[in-house]
Design a protein around this motif. Structure first.
Motif, mmCIF file in Angstrom:
data_model
loop_
_atom_site.group_PDB
_atom_site.id
_atom_site.type_symbol
_atom_site.label_atom_id
_atom_site.label_comp_id
_atom_site.label_asym_id
_atom_site.label_seq_id
_atom_site.Cartn_x
_atom_site.Cartn_y
_atom_site.Cartn_z
ATOM 1 N N ASP A 161 -36.836 4.340 129.414
ATOM 2 C CA ASP A 161 -37.699 3.562 130.305
ATOM 3 C C ASP A 161 -37.030 3.741 131.612
ATOM 4 N N LYS A 162 -36.264 2.944 132.228
ATOM 5 C CA LYS A 162 -35.483 3.165 133.377
ATOM 6 C C LYS A 162 -34.205 3.909 133.102
ATOM 7 N N SER A 163 -33.989 3.957 131.722
ATOM 8 C CA SER A 163 -32.572 4.671 131.390
ATOM 9 C C SER A 163 -32.826 5.132 130.106
ATOM 10 N N VAL A 164 -31.999 6.182 129.530
ATOM 11 C CA VAL A 164 -31.996 7.081 128.139
ATOM 12 C C VAL A 164 -31.328 6.473 127.392
ATOM 13 N N HIS A 165 -31.918 6.383 126.087
ATOM 14 C CA HIS A 165 -31.349 5.563 124.914
ATOM 15 C C HIS A 165 -31.294 6.600 123.698
ATOM 16 N N TYR A 166 -30.061 6.882 123.143
ATOM 17 C CA TYR A 166 -29.857 7.957 122.018
ATOM 18 C C TYR A 166 -29.473 7.072 120.771
ATOM 19 N N TYR A 167 -29.904 7.659 119.883
ATOM 20 C CA TYR A 167 -29.707 6.920 118.472
ATOM 21 C C TYR A 167 -28.950 7.729 117.559
ATOM 22 N N SER A 168 -27.768 7.190 116.909
ATOM 23 C CA SER A 168 -27.083 8.065 116.081
ATOM 24 C C SER A 168 -27.530 7.731 114.770
ATOM 25 N N LEU A 169 -28.131 8.697 114.044
ATOM 26 C CA LEU A 169 -28.679 8.513 112.696
ATOM 27 C C LEU A 169 -27.702 9.058 111.437
ATOM 28 N N MET A 197 -27.402 3.831 121.737
ATOM 29 C CA MET A 197 -26.331 4.265 122.787
ATOM 30 C C MET A 197 -27.384 4.331 124.249
ATOM 31 N N VAL A 198 -27.008 3.560 125.169
ATOM 32 C CA VAL A 198 -27.438 3.693 126.636
ATOM 33 C C VAL A 198 -26.875 4.206 127.498
ATOM 34 N N VAL A 199 -27.650 5.070 128.059
ATOM 35 C CA VAL A 199 -26.894 5.872 129.257
ATOM 36 C C VAL A 199 -27.750 5.594 130.577
ATOM 37 N N PRO A 200 -27.253 4.608 131.422
ATOM 38 C CA PRO A 200 -28.205 4.241 132.686
ATOM 39 C C PRO A 200 -27.847 5.195 133.784
ATOM 40 N N ASP A 201 -26.994 5.944 134.021
ATOM 41 C CA ASP A 201 -26.522 7.026 135.075
ATOM 42 C C ASP A 201 -27.363 8.078 134.827
ATOM 43 N N SER A 225 -40.200 5.160 135.438
ATOM 44 C CA SER A 225 -40.154 6.101 134.089
ATOM 45 C C SER A 225 -39.111 6.943 134.387
ATOM 46 N N ALA A 226 -38.292 7.355 133.446
ATOM 47 C CA ALA A 226 -37.225 8.405 133.540
ATOM 48 C C ALA A 226 -37.598 9.698 132.403
ATOM 49 N N LEU A 227 -38.686 10.089 132.740
ATOM 50 C CA LEU A 227 -39.186 11.023 131.746
ATOM 51 C C LEU A 227 -38.161 12.436 131.845
ATOM 52 N N GLY A 228 -38.091 12.930 133.195
ATOM 53 C CA GLY A 228 -37.228 14.055 133.205
ATOM 54 C C GLY A 228 -35.922 14.014 132.694
ATOM 55 N N PRO A 229 -35.019 13.041 133.219
ATOM 56 C CA PRO A 229 -33.551 12.965 132.395
ATOM 57 C C PRO A 229 -33.818 12.957 130.662
ATOM 58 N N ALA A 230 -34.765 12.108 130.203
ATOM 59 C CA ALA A 230 -34.897 12.223 128.647
ATOM 60 C C ALA A 230 -35.343 13.579 128.055
ATOM 61 N N LYS A 233 -34.373 16.575 129.501
ATOM 62 C CA LYS A 233 -32.919 17.415 129.562
ATOM 63 C C LYS A 233 -31.936 16.765 128.577
ATOM 64 N N ALA A 234 -31.962 15.586 128.177
ATOM 65 C CA ALA A 234 -31.055 15.131 126.969
ATOM 66 C C ALA A 234 -31.514 15.672 125.659
#
Length: 975
Positions: A349-357, A367-371, A417-422, A424-425
């Protein structure tokens, strides 16, 4: 899809082969079938590649050196009839009769046949008319010049604008005609359908379609190819010197035949083992690729999901539908790859959220990366995991996804919305393996890399500057898509806009990476959008997919492939990079004459080669080869043209022209092509023509041309939203020709009566199909509009429709009047006990038209009530006048009169009213006074277009199926 036992020469009985020639006086031998000679002592090692992005472009399709092979010895002093130097210029006759081998063992094609060619089962017989002669370009003396005209690529793989090629462009009228084709290399073959065939109340599974593609396991000879142009062995090469050499039918180079591939020629100059080798008797084959065709070992299929979890997505029900769709695919075990499949998720959303599976965990770790500027990837080894090992963790994550973000505040403008950083991630996580990335986006990207400004300007719509809204304004998405393509990552984009989302920029991602874009405007999961989303997402995940693929198309010297159309990234001049190539992927191409020099051959060869990795980790090469006759007469070219392929190719060319010169120029080009074609056809004085003097194979081309110009992609005026037009361009650019014709010319069904929607031995009974004109609508009935390429239906209900039909359709919700109709018809479809009522029959009909799938949406339009939706219905009435200058001001009858009279000048109406934009910058309501909305008249038949627009009525009865002044051909056949 793939045969369990691929073709291999050793699978056939050696006794059915002709005896090898005796050793020549100097030594040497020809190995028998099943035995292979050792490699030459100085054979070079297999080619090793170290760079994915550079070596994939070579793919050993053109410039790689041919493998060194032992050559066969000189033949014994004997000659077969029709071969050798004495018969080089003689027209050969038909091949000898087939040999009988009733005891032959079953091969990979099925059980052995009592009569067939040596070592084959169910092999095709020679053509009835024998083998036609062909002057091979550059053929050396001693060549047996012959071509089997019965061999073709199945029509589901390749469509050409004509079944013959003009010898040169100076042929009268040829310059005005499209020349090229559309190829679908992974076209679906045998499609299972479920119907009650025998009427016993139980459903049986039928298999419809053509036979599967033969898979060939190369022998010690390797894959035989031309040493100069790298053509693959095919049925149309020429053989000479008793089979020791062959002539390339692309560049005319004489090649030596490897000893392990050698076979004698028969009396017609053809190899005796022709019908034992699929590559010599079929237009399409598939090779198991050896190691030299691999840049790296085949990678496992990887699926990565990038999901927008902002307030808009959470409130619309998007998250629940996405999670349910993925769960169904996993539970049905239909995700390609089996135990090799990998999967991963990122939300943003405003940040990128990773998920360890990681396997063994009870639930996914978020895991949230706001930067967004200093974005990094935590726990990189656990973000893309093996689905089989982490099944419990993945399923637990999907069950909780819809509730994880429900507590967010209602969406406020503007939503960030932070589509671009998502993106790249996700690229960082999966770039080492490639695969498919599914992106779900609800709002305009506004944060980090790839942030887009709001450039929606309603004042530009309908002007020459509108094209600026249809082209990307930021190079970031194109550059990112090129990086994705080099890493073999394909993007499938799903958009859910509530306002302007700048689809022109976002569309770069799927267009360049070989993916698709789907647009759900004002998405609402409860009104049918959820079912359509689930159906499309499951189709994207389950369909046959080729990974890490590249494709090249070749043609005979004297012509060249000039342009390509579709979703791909082109490397060099002619290599199409396709991270994913699916069963729905289609590619158009233009053919042009080189230096305007006439062709010297009688047949033009077109060959495509697709190198790809299957879902099961096999590297394969699919080769399609077609030989097209060359003609010097425009009449022959016209009589063999295909109207649907011509229309599709014109549409793809017009899209490219629209982005360069504007929509008006594109419409003029489309109309000009059709006018020139009609003029040339009438001057050619052909035999099999219709009432207008057009060849019957082109009777529908004027109708398709008018439909194309009135389609949402090309229609003028100010009532088409830029995002909507971009979506139409994207779909038309990558469509197969039959789907494209169905999109621009949908089917209109009359639902009056009770004979439709019932099951019989042939499936579901279809209603009567009528012309696309408002004059065919009647206030006392219901009408259904559908095109085969869409899952949406439009149900138009007249104000005087039968109360009994409305009760059967809606149930108790409808009391006594037409105004009580509830537009949510899908909530009651198929839920009635009586299988003969309107509701059940409509449900059966829609499922049948949607490919036996219930993932469809019905949009209900009430006459005179739902004016905006009713205006959209009239958009599809292509035989009536529309509300934009030029061809839009012409009915079909008037358009035909202009074509026959040669009047190609644009029709303009000064002082036309401009539309006002609707709320939310979405597509506006219909233009006042344009005649598309039926006024609220008393109960009765709707007024004609002439009555509503003040135009004089045409001669003849107003309600006739075909008005006299139109003399239109019958509607095209259904899908």
């Amino acid at each position: 899809m793939y045969p369990q036992q691929p073709y291999h020469p050793n699978n056939y009985r050696p006794g059915t082969q002709p005896p090898p020639p005796p050793p020549a006086a100097g030594g040497g031998f020809v190995p028998p079938m099943g035995r292979q000679p050792p490699p030459p002592p100085n054979a070079p090692p297999a080619v090793q590649f170290h760079s994915v992005s550079n070596a994939m472009g070579n793919m050993n399709l053109r410039h790689a050196p041919p493998p060194q092979q032992h050559q066969p010895p000189p033949p014994p002093q004997q000659f077969y009839p029709g071969t050798g130097a004495a018969s080089a210029s003689k027209t050969v006759g038909p091949p000898p009769p087939p040999m009988t081998n009733p005891t032959a063992a079953a091969g990979p094609y099925g059980a052995a046949a009592a009569t067939g060619y040596p070592g084959t089962t169910n092999a095709p017989p020679p053509p009835p008319g024998g083998v036609a002669g062909m002057s091979m370009p550059g053929a050396a003396p001693g060549a047996a010049a012959a071509i089997d005209t019965s061999i073709h690529v199945p029509s589901r793989f390749l469509g050409l604008t004509s079944k013959c090629i003009p010898q040169h462009m100076n042929v009268q009228g040829i310059k005005a005609m499209p020349l090229g084709g559309i190829i679908r290399p992974l076209a679906p073959g045998r499609v299972p359908t479920v119907n009650d065939v025998d009427g016993d109340g139980e459903t049986e599974e039928e298999v419809k379609g053509e036979e599967e593609v033969d898979v060939i396991q190369p022998t010690s000879a390797g894959i035989v190819r031309c040493k100069k142009c790298r053509l693959y062995m095919n049925p149309f090469v020429g053989w000479m010197d008793m089979g020791r050499r062959w002539i390339c039918n692309i560049c005319s180079t004489v090649n030596e035949c490897p000893s392990a591939y050698f076979c004698h020629l028969d009396g017609s100059g053809q190899r005796r083992d022709k019908y034992e080798r699929p590559e010599l008797c079929k237009g399409i084959v598939e090779y198991m690729a050896p190691s030299e065709y691999m840049v790296r070992p085949p990678q496992p299929p990887a699926y990565f999901f990038v999901i927008d979890v902002g307030p808009t997505s959470a409130q619309s029900g998007l998250l629940k539908e996405v999670a349910e769709s993925i769960k169904k695919v996993i539970e049905n075990n239909s995700l390609p790859g089996g135990r090799r499949t990998q999967i991963g998720f990122i939300t943003f959303d405003k940040s990128v959220h990773y998920y360890s599976l990681k396997s063994g965990m009870s639930s996914a770790q978020m895991m949230v990366v706001p930067d967004l500027q200093g974005l990094f990837v935590p726990a990189p080894d656990d973000l893309l995991v093996n689905l089989h090992d982490s099944m419990d963790v993945v399923m637990n994550f999907l069950e909780n996804l819809s509730t994880m973000f429900q507590k967010q505040q209602p969406p406020q403008m503007p939503v960030q919305s932070a589509l671009g950083p998502a993106l790249k991630a996700a690229y960082t996580v999966m770039k080492h393996v490639g695969g498919k990335m599914c992106v779900f986006q609800s709002t305009l990207p506004t944060l980090g890399a790839g942030a887009l400004p709001v450039r929606d300007n309603p004042r530009l719509v309908g002007t020459k500057d509108e094209v600026t809204l249809l082209k990307p304004s930021l190079s970031w998405y194109k550059d990112t898509a090129v990086e994705f393509s080099k890493a073999q990552i394909c993007v499938d984009l799903f958009l859910f806009p509530q306002a302007f989302i700048d689809a022109a920029n976002l569309e770069e991602l799927p267009r360049i990476t070989g993916g698709t874009m789907h647009n759900f405007v004002a998405f609402n999961a409860s009104n049918g959008d959820g079912a359509v989303l689930q159906g499309k997402l499951q189709r994207v995940l389950e369909r046959e997919t080729a990974f890490e693929s590249v494709m090249r198309i070749r043609c005979t010297k004297g012509m060249r492939v000039n342009n390509f159309y579709g979703h791909f990234y082109i490397r060099g001049t002619d290599l199409l990079s396709l991270p994913n190539c699916t069963a729905d992927s289609s590619f158009g191409f233009d053919l042009v004459h080189e230096d305007n020099i006439p062709l010297s051959c009688q047949y033009l060869t077109i060959q495509s080669a697709l190198l790809y990795t299957t879902n099961f980790g096999e590297r394969r090469i699919r080769v399609c080869t077609e030989a097209v006759p060359v003609t010097g007469y425009s009449s022959e070219y016209l009589s063999k043209m295909d109207a649907s392929v011509c229309t599709a190719l014109l549409a793809k060319q017009a899209i490219a022209l629209s982005l360069r010169a504007g929509l008006e120029q594109a419409r003029n080009r489309i109309q000009g092509h059709c006018t020139d074609l009609v003029k040339t056809s009438r001057q050619a004085q052909l035999e099999n023509v219709d009432d207008h003097g057009l060849p019957k194979n082109l009777s529908l081309l004027p109708l398709y041309t008018l439909a194309l110009m009135k389609n949402v992609g090309f229609r003028g005026g100010t009532d088409v939203h830029p995002d909507e037009r971009v979506q139409a361009f994207h779909e038309l650019r990558g469509m197969w020709h039959t789907d494209l014709v169905s999109r621009i010319h949908p089917s209109l069904y009359d639902l009056r009566g009770d004979s439709w929607g019932k099951f019989d031995q042939e499936g579901v009974t279809l209603p009567e199909k009528i012309n696309l004109s408002v004059e065919r609508l009647s206030s006392d009935g219901m009408f259904l509009i559908h095109d085969a390429s869409s899952s949406n239906f439009q149900l138009w209900i007249g104000r005087a429709a039968s109360q009994e039909s409305l009760h059967q359709l809606y149930g108790a919700e409808v009391m006594n009047t037409f105004w009580d109709v509830n537009t949510d018809v899908q909530s009651v479809l198929g839920k009635k006990e009586n299988s003969n009522d309107v509701s059940s029959r409509l449900n059966a009909l829609c499922q049948h038209l949607n490919g036996d799938s219930n993932a469809y949406k019905i949009i209900t339009i009430r006459e005179g009530v739902d004016e905006w939706l009713e205006g959209r219905v009239y958009w599809r009435m292509i035989e009536d006048r529309a509300g934009f200058p030029g061809a839009g001001m012409l009915s079909y009858g008037e358009f035909m009169q202009n074509l026959l009279s040669g009047n190609v000048g644009p029709v303009s109406t000064p002082g036309m009213a401009r539309n006002m934009t609707g709320p939310g910058n979405m597509p506006p309501p219909p233009m006042p006074g344009s005649g598309r909305a039926i006024p609220s008249n008393p109960v009765g038949a709707p007024p004609s277009f002439q009555q509503r627009s003040g135009m004089p009525p045409p001669p003849g009865p107003p309600n006739a199926m075909v008005p006299p002044q139109r003399a239109m051909p019958p509607p095209p056949p259904g899908p």
